[in-house]
Design a protein around this motif. Structure first.
Motif: not given
Length: 178
Positions: A59, A72-73, A76-77
């Motif tokens: 991440t 992903p942030t 988002e995760l």
């Protein structure tokens, strides 16, 4: 797993596996499965590799927040975890109920207002908002089967339940002196 299986064939196999696991869970020795995720921030990049069992998911933030877009942030995760859990729950339910699915796709959307997370504005939420999902199924489902699938997902999807009926989270800070 043979790559030639289609989704209906997979669901037949899954039904047998889920029932066998249920039988194990009926044992008086059955206990909750422990879950663990750890992150050690990469000093040079700020990237955050998450270790879960033998799996690593990277991440990171975008460049605007000092990241490098290596993954992903976390928000988002979270949406990805919800999408994955919804999909798996739908698969288990479809296998259990003998629902005929040819394809399954989940889309999860939401938004994050960085004015809240960066303490720019007091009256802006910090958590992601407007979370919604769309379950797309290709198959022959009656309206009653669709209603059962929706009801059972709302009841049995662990991540959806954690978001809609929050579980308390405890935390503490441990200072390690170098």
């Amino acid at each position: 797993m043979p790559p030639t299986w289609n989704l209906p064939e997979y669901l037949e196999r899954k039904r047998d596996l889920v029932e066998a696991y249920r039988e194990q869970l009926r044992s008086p020795d059955a206990a909750p499965a422990p879950l663990r995720a750890t992150v050690k921030v990469a000093a040079g990049t700020g990237a955050r590799p998450i270790q879960m069992r033998e799996h690593i998911v990277m991440t990171d933030a975008g460049a605007i927040l000092g990241g490098h877009g290596l993954g992903p942030t976390a928000p988002e995760l979270l949406l990805g975890a919800l999408a994955s859990c919804l999909a798996h729950s739908a698969l288990v339910i479809a296998a259990d109920r003998g629902l005929h699915l040819e394809q399954l796709e989940i889309e999860v959307t939401g938004q994050l207002d960085y004015r809240g997370t960066l303490a720019v504005t007091d009256n802006v939420p910090v958590a992601p908002t407007d979370l919604a999902y769309l379950l797309r199924v290709t198959g022959t489902l009656s309206p009653e089967e669709v209603a059962t699938l929706e009801r059972d997902i709302a009841e049995l999807c662990p991540i959806l339940r954690a978001l809609t009926n929050p579980t308390p989270v405890t935390g503490r800070t441990e200072v390690v002196v170098p």
